[in-house]
Design an enzyme around this catalytic site. Sequence first.
Site, PDB file in Angstrom:
ATOM      1  N   LYS A   1       5.705  -8.153  19.598  1.00  0.00           N
ATOM      2  CA  LYS A   1       4.581  -7.603  19.591  1.00  0.00           C
ATOM      3  C   LYS A   1       3.287  -8.161  19.018  1.00  0.00           C
ATOM      4  CE  LYS A   1       5.640  -4.444  23.054  1.00  0.00           C
ATOM      5  NZ  LYS A   1       4.875  -4.547  24.201  1.00  0.00           N
TER       6      LYS A   1
ATOM      7  N   SER B   1      14.038  -9.940  21.861  1.00  0.00           N
ATOM      8  CA  SER B   1      12.501  -9.707  21.718  1.00  0.00           C
ATOM      9  C   SER B   1      12.494  -8.696  20.445  1.00  0.00           C
ATOM     10  CB  SER B   1      12.140  -8.878  22.907  1.00  0.00           C
ATOM     11  OG  SER B   1      13.037  -7.714  23.204  1.00  0.00           O
TER      12      SER B   1
END
Length: 404
Positions: A54, A305
Amino acid sequence: MPLPLNLAMIQEARKRLAGVIHPTPLDHSTTFSRLTGSEVYFKLENLQKTGSFKIRGAYNKIMSLTLEERQRGVIAASAGNHAQGVACAATRAGIPSTVVMPEGAPISKVMATRGYGARVILAGGGYDEAFDYARQMQKETGATLVHGFDDPLVAAGQGTIGLELLDELPDLDAVLVPVGGGGLIAGIAVAIKSLKPRVRVIGIQSRGAPAVYLSLKGNCRQQLAATATIADGISVRRPGEFTLEVIRRYVDDVLLVDDEEIARAILMLLERSKIVVEGAGAVVLAALLHGHLSLPGAKVALVLSGGNIDVNILSIIIERGLVKSGRITRLRTVVTDQPGSLQRLLGVLAAVRANVISVNHDRIKPQVPLKQAEVELLLETSDVEHVGRVMAALSREGYRVERI
């Protein structure tokens, strides 16, 4: 119509991120290649700063702001990973940041976000309520809203992963990407399809939060009434507007996996590869392991991720996994309430190599006849077959055994 995201934006984002983010490793897994029949490579974004991808998008967005916008600060809504990415990126850029997190957000993620320098406000029962609160604050304060996924500059930052993948593995055949709101896969898909259109880009969602999957099937943007999944990082009720259009044009397929499959993938990554991932990061391996797609012999990159899993959830996954595989077993039986009875029972267990973790001996339980005692045993066993041998040995010795 032209999309608001293109390869040039992703290449520019890469320049901004140079020296800020980790170019994360692409690790070949012999174990999972053998188990799946594909040549499996893990893109280890769980090792990224803040523990997830992110920060790539957050930093790219923040560094694109004008001087006046920077002075007013930024605001975001997130259940965890985007919160930490925005906080870290804003602090590095010298910009004040406010992050609205749901009231039920894991305390570890709240503390981490504060530790990166953000002002944290807890509001709403989930992401959507937190986002509505952040949107209202943005209108009142004039701060710039850094959206978690539905922003071309954010998606461009995430797309730098696609550029790294092609640098690290030029003959890549396919990439599997977790999908929540769509920012990660939008960026990766534009990067990869612009440079190597033959590479398949496949999105993976949780069956408990299938907003993108249903939107594609229904040919319009869907909003879920609720979500229910251990993959909280992709638990989004409605996909982004621009990200959904990118997915329609560039992504080859979107598939679903369930929570049991996700939990097994988390446990196997931990045990076999010593890799800690959260539920959102494990969905890609879950899809490949459980046969939701077959890519025999193909070189496949799996984007892990993030690694920001709550330790309480992790402990439950580990314990449930051990029980399902027969490596921890809980049994109940009854013995006579006299000296030596428990010792005799334990002797039977020792003879079949079952290791006793704990024993609960109850002689006053109302359901147990007088002069008898109920015994609950927590045992360490080798596998399901070993459990069967343990129960058979106890039955031969006259014990009525119940697995609980």
